[in-house]
Structures are given as C-alpha cells and as structure tokens.
Design an enzyme around this catalytic site. Structure first.
Site, mmCIF file in Angstrom:
data_model
loop_
_atom_site.group_PDB
_atom_site.id
_atom_site.type_symbol
_atom_site.label_atom_id
_atom_site.label_comp_id
_atom_site.label_asym_id
_atom_site.label_seq_id
_atom_site.Cartn_x
_atom_site.Cartn_y
_atom_site.Cartn_z
ATOM 1 N N TYR A 1 0.834 -1.204 0.000
ATOM 2 C CA TYR A 1 0.000 0.000 0.000
ATOM 3 C C TYR A 1 0.870 1.257 0.000
ATOM 4 O O TYR A 1 0.678 2.160 -0.825
ATOM 5 C CB TYR A 1 -0.916 -0.001 1.212
ATOM 6 C CG TYR A 1 -1.789 1.227 1.322
ATOM 7 C CD1 TYR A 1 -2.931 1.359 0.538
ATOM 8 C CD2 TYR A 1 -1.472 2.265 2.203
ATOM 9 C CE1 TYR A 1 -3.729 2.489 0.621
ATOM 10 C CE2 TYR A 1 -2.266 3.391 2.288
ATOM 11 C CZ TYR A 1 -3.392 3.509 1.500
ATOM 12 O OH TYR A 1 -4.179 4.632 1.582
ATOM 13 N N ILE B 1 -8.925 8.637 7.630
ATOM 14 C CA ILE B 1 -10.273 9.056 7.257
ATOM 15 C C ILE B 1 -11.235 7.896 7.505
ATOM 16 O O ILE B 1 -10.926 6.746 7.180
ATOM 17 C CB ILE B 1 -10.337 9.457 5.768
ATOM 18 C CG1 ILE B 1 -9.229 10.460 5.415
ATOM 19 C CG2 ILE B 1 -11.712 10.010 5.428
ATOM 20 C CD1 ILE B 1 -9.345 11.805 6.087
#
Length: 211
Positions: free
Chosen positions: A72, A105
């Site tokens: 990632y 988030i």
C-alpha cells in the site's frame, strides 16, 4: 469533461516479508494502474476543456512508510510520482494534475484498521485537531483543486490529515518531557510507536471517500 477524480483504491495489510506477488500486483493494479488507464481514456475529453483538472488519491503514505503496509505504501509513493509525471506531460494542454494525501479518514477502506481500538486511539490522539477525518473533508479538498483558484497549481500533493504529517518524527507517538533524560541510542522506552496495521485488512473500494 472538466474534472477527473481517480479515487479507486485498496489496502491489504502485509509486511515486506509477507507481501506476496498477488498482494503486490493487486494493490498496484487498483491504486496505480487504474489512474494511468482512466486518465489516458479521458484525455481527449479533458483536452477540450479550458480548465481541466485530474485529481488522484494518494495518501500520507505518499511521503513516508508504516509497518505492515508494504504494498500500500509503495503504491501511494507511485501515485505521487505518476501525478508529477502527468503534470509535466499534460501541462501543454493546460491540464492540471494533483494528488490528495488523506490521513486517517473514516471510510469503508479504513474500517478494518479502525476497528482495532489501539489503532483508532492512536490516530484520534495523533491529530492536533483531535479527531479522525471524514469523507467530506477529502471531498472538499478535491473540490478546491478543481476550482479556478488552483489553475496554476499542478504536480502537488495536498495533505488532508488534520496536521499529523506536519509533526517532526510523527511516527513516534509521544515525546519525553522537557526535563526528562533523553533515551539512549537504540532505546525507545519513552516512545510509543504507531500500532502495526492489521494483517491483510481492507481490500475495499475507496469510492466512498467522497461520501
């Protein structure tokens, strides 16, 4: 077409030694190759606009690395590099290309990580604003990059993280008190490190980031 937002993304938690070819290839296919292909497909339409913008979804991981996020983090570094390359090559068409760098988030993608109480608590306390980000925080930043106010901004990353990325040595949770003895070299007993990302978590679309 005036604005293209490349918002697809997955995150599969795995350390370097646990990152298989399948994890690596899947992560890069969704997080990086999709940007190349979708932007290329939309290019002729964007060229017809007098104020075209491409906005890619990077991450705070576009500038750093974290434990258990090998593929990632590497893919988000690639998003930054690709965005800058696109900005250079597409500038002649007056197309701006920038990338957002969201922090923690609350989305479907982050849920597997934030379900870990220690991981959630770390990020809630880390941000000077004292909260996790919401999808609308990212959406508003994307809208800003799509306005006429940013027509001379291109090849840039915009942090949307509540300021943890601005903290020196931010990967370390807590600094010693001012009058405390500095830890010896190699000793970090006074420091709390970022929690490790849950293994193989969250292969979920990031499309809900815009709410």
């Amino acid at each position: 077409l005036d604005v293209l937002v490349n918002n697809a993304g997955i995150c599969i938690g795995a350390s370097f030694e646990d990152t298989t070819d399948a994890i690596w290839e899947r992560t890069f296919a969704v997080n990086v190759t999709s940007i190349l292909r979708l932007s290329r497909a939309a290019l002729e339409l964007l060229k017809k606009s007098s104020s075209a913008s491409i906005i890619n979804l990077g991450s705070i991981m576009s500038d750093m690395a974290g434990p258990g996020l090998c593929a990632y983090g590497s893919s988000k570094h690639a998003v930054a590099g690709l965005s800058k390359a696109m900005a250079v090559d597409l500038g002649k068409y007056r197309i701006t290309v920038n990338y957002l760098q969201p922090g923690s988030i609350i989305t479907g993608l982050s849920k597997p990580f934030l379900d870990d109480p220690s991981f959630r608590e770390f990020w809630e306390k880390k941000a000077p604003m004292g909260r996790l980000g919401e999808a609308q925080d990212v959406a508003r930043a994307a809208l800003f990059l799509a306005t006429e106010d940013t027509r001379f901004v291109s090849g840039a990353g915009l942090l949307v993280d509540g300021a943890p990325g601005s903290i020196s040595s931010w990967m370390l949770r807590k600094r010693p008190a001012a009058n405390a003895r500095s830890p010896s070299r190699g000793s970090h007993r006074s420091w709390q490190r970022i929690p490790r990302a849950p293994s193989r978590a969250g292969a979920i679309s990031e499309s809900d980031r815009k709410g």
